[in-house]
Design an enzyme around this catalytic site. Structure first.
Site, mmCIF file in Angstrom:
data_model
loop_
_atom_site.group_PDB
_atom_site.id
_atom_site.type_symbol
_atom_site.label_atom_id
_atom_site.label_comp_id
_atom_site.label_asym_id
_atom_site.label_seq_id
_atom_site.Cartn_x
_atom_site.Cartn_y
_atom_site.Cartn_z
ATOM 1 C CE LYS A 23 41.506 36.795 31.256
ATOM 2 N NZ LYS A 23 41.131 38.214 30.973
ATOM 3 C CG ASP A 36 43.724 40.961 31.024
ATOM 4 O OD1 ASP A 36 43.514 40.969 29.556
ATOM 5 O OD2 ASP A 36 43.282 40.201 31.680
ATOM 6 C CB ALA A 51 36.964 40.526 43.233
ATOM 7 C CE1 TYR A 62 35.554 41.305 23.076
ATOM 8 C CE2 TYR A 62 36.586 41.683 25.040
ATOM 9 C CZ TYR A 62 36.278 40.795 24.143
ATOM 10 O OH TYR A 62 36.611 39.605 24.087
ATOM 11 N N GLY A 67 35.757 48.558 26.461
ATOM 12 C CA GLY A 67 36.830 47.748 26.590
ATOM 13 C C GLY A 67 37.599 47.320 25.409
HETATM 14 P P1 NAP Z 1 36.077 35.943 35.914
HETATM 15 O O1 NAP Z 1 37.529 35.755 36.515
HETATM 16 O O2 NAP Z 1 35.080 34.917 35.830
HETATM 17 O O3 NAP Z 1 35.571 36.933 37.120
HETATM 18 C C1 NAP Z 1 34.437 37.320 37.025
HETATM 19 C C2 NAP Z 1 33.711 38.425 37.807
HETATM 20 O O4 NAP Z 1 32.535 38.909 37.716
HETATM 21 C C3 NAP Z 1 33.754 37.865 39.367
HETATM 22 O O5 NAP Z 1 34.334 38.869 40.212
HETATM 23 C C4 NAP Z 1 32.344 37.418 39.535
HETATM 24 O O6 NAP Z 1 31.818 37.785 40.792
HETATM 25 C C5 NAP Z 1 31.597 38.635 38.746
HETATM 26 N N1 NAP Z 1 30.314 38.391 37.999
HETATM 27 C C6 NAP Z 1 30.074 37.399 37.358
HETATM 28 N N2 NAP Z 1 28.769 37.331 36.964
HETATM 29 C C7 NAP Z 1 28.257 38.224 37.676
HETATM 30 C C8 NAP Z 1 26.648 38.899 38.110
HETATM 31 N N3 NAP Z 1 25.731 38.174 37.441
HETATM 32 N N4 NAP Z 1 26.581 40.087 38.856
HETATM 33 C C9 NAP Z 1 27.623 40.539 39.448
HETATM 34 N N5 NAP Z 1 28.875 40.114 39.393
HETATM 35 C C10 NAP Z 1 29.172 39.004 38.438
HETATM 36 O O7 NAP Z 1 36.200 36.856 34.732
HETATM 37 P P2 NAP Z 1 37.160 37.759 34.014
HETATM 38 O O8 NAP Z 1 38.371 36.978 33.182
HETATM 39 O O9 NAP Z 1 37.727 38.595 35.311
HETATM 40 O O10 NAP Z 1 36.405 38.527 33.009
HETATM 41 C C11 NAP Z 1 35.639 39.475 33.115
HETATM 42 C C12 NAP Z 1 35.104 40.213 32.235
HETATM 43 O O11 NAP Z 1 36.029 40.917 31.778
HETATM 44 C C13 NAP Z 1 34.625 39.162 31.020
HETATM 45 O O12 NAP Z 1 33.333 39.841 30.331
HETATM 46 C C14 NAP Z 1 35.553 39.482 29.990
HETATM 47 O O13 NAP Z 1 35.473 39.315 28.846
HETATM 48 C C15 NAP Z 1 36.131 40.931 30.259
HETATM 49 N N6 NAP Z 1 37.607 41.096 29.968
HETATM 50 C C16 NAP Z 1 37.822 42.057 28.816
HETATM 51 C C17 NAP Z 1 39.115 42.251 28.667
HETATM 52 C C18 NAP Z 1 39.390 43.436 27.622
HETATM 53 O O14 NAP Z 1 40.451 43.427 26.970
HETATM 54 N N7 NAP Z 1 38.567 44.615 27.279
HETATM 55 C C19 NAP Z 1 40.281 41.655 29.102
HETATM 56 C C20 NAP Z 1 39.837 40.761 30.209
HETATM 57 C C21 NAP Z 1 38.438 40.516 30.440
HETATM 58 P P3 NAP Z 1 31.777 36.400 41.797
HETATM 59 O O15 NAP Z 1 33.052 36.321 42.428
HETATM 60 O O16 NAP Z 1 30.582 36.749 42.605
HETATM 61 O O17 NAP Z 1 31.536 35.279 40.856
#
Ligand code: NAP
Length: 290
Positions: free
Chosen positions: A66, A102, A127, A232, A253
């Site tokens: 993203k 989002d 973040a 979700y 979610g």
């Molecule tokens: P992203 O840009 O890759 O960011 C992931 C975040 O999660 C980063 O801050 C990362 O920390 C942290 N993280 C990853 N693995 C971790 C772990 N094992 N322990 C602690 N922190 C961890 O991903 P994103 O696009 O933000 O998406 C995040 C989640 O939200 C996904 O599961 C996605 O499917 C969900 N989501 C849902 C919706 C919805 O409509 N419900 C919409 C958007 C996203 P670091 O900085 O340390 O890597």
């Protein structure tokens, strides 16, 4: 011939958007179809740049691209600019426009659960791209304070700096207090003793690792806390199960998924999304109880 819309991510196996968007296109008899494509990091520039030329109506962008997608777009809508993260791309007159739906999806799903962000204290775990969209939306809605706790603390600090810098650049006064904290027990204690809503913006707990929880200190969950998990699939994550067992109101979610998808649908088609159809399609393909 039907025009494609593609979901770009890595991995994309967990996504429900394909069924949800195709159900909506079919319901309205639109000549569009949606599919998910697993794109490796080195393939991202080519995949994005090819969208217009190959006749796509647009795309969704998901984890982990993203933020990385921004340099390949021609224009950023205000929502994408503010979040510095894009989840929806629209191909318009040979140009690529980036949006972030989002935040809108998150706020709409909160409202459905009777939660008004104005004046409330939030604690976000994560973040990344999703946290950016959620945080900007909460700032716009007048949240009192947002705590950010991320595994890699500097990413949370950068997010706070970016939001503050944007407000300054726009000449607006930031009324939301923003605090990035390191990943340790003291931070969770401090944030959760003030927060009314905890939001997991990390993928921890997502299928297939359904027993993982992003909160290392579940004993800090108070019954008055609302716990929202952006994950979700499964519908009841380990975090939500733990929170419910401690008396917290819990929110999956799935609502955000449907409403961010509905906003994206409207951007691609210029039409109102058939939200009921999208809800039904999403629910029917989810793992776990509802
Ligand atoms: P992203 O840009 O890759 O960011 C992931 C975040 O999660 C980063 O801050 C990362 O920390 C942290 N993280 C990853 N693995 C971790 C772990 N094992 N322990 C602690 N922190 C961890 O991903 P994103 O696009 O933000 O998406 C995040 C989640 O939200 C996904 O599961 C996605 O499917 C969900 N989501 C849902 C919706 C919805 O409509 N419900 C919409 C958007 C996203 P670091 O900085 O340390 O890597």
């Amino acid at each position: 011939m039907k025009r494609p819309v593609v979901l770009i991510g890595f991995p994309v196996g967990h996504s429900l958007s394909e069924r949800m968007q195709n159900a909506a296109f079919k319901h309205l008899g639109l000549d569009l179809y949606y599919y998910a494509a697993e794109i490796r990091p080195e393939e991202l520039p080519e995949a994005i740049r090819g969208l217009s030329k190959l006749g796509f109506a647009g795309a969704n962008v998901t984890i982990p691209y993203k933020e990385q997608v921004l340099p390949f777009l021609d224009h950023l809508d205000q929502s994408g600019y503010e979040a510095q993260a894009v989840n929806t791309v629209v191909c318009r007159d040979g140009k690529l426009w980036g949006y972030n739906t989002d935040g809108e999806g998150f706020i709409r799903s909160l409202a459905e659960e009777g939660i008004v962000p104005r004046g409330k204290v939030f604690c976000l775990i994560g973040a990344g791209g999703a946290a950016r969209g959620v945080a900007q939306a909460l700032v716009r809605q007048g949240a009192a304070c947002i705590y950010f706790i991320n595994r890699t603390p500097k990413r949370a600090f950068r997010l706070v700096e970016d939001i503050s810098h944007d407000a300054e650049k726009a000449g607006s006064v930031l009324t939301t207090e923003l605090k990035a904290l390191p990943w340790c027990r003291e931070s969770f204690e401090a944030a959760l003793s003030r927060a009314q809503v905890l939001v997991n913006c990390s993928p921890v707990g997502m299928y297939p690792r359904v027993f993982d929880s992003p909160l290392p200190y579940p004993e800090l969950l108070r019954p008055s806390l609302v716990v929202y998990d952006l994950v979700y699939n499964p519908y009841q994550t380990a975090l939500l199960r733990e929170a419910a067992s401690r008396g917290c109101q819990t929110i999956s979610g799935l609502g955000m998924l449907v409403y961010q998808g509905a906003a994206a649908f409207s951007l691609w088609t210029g039409m109102s999304a058939p939200v009921e159809i999208m809800w039904a399609a999403a629910k029917s393909s989810i793992t776990g109880e509802r």
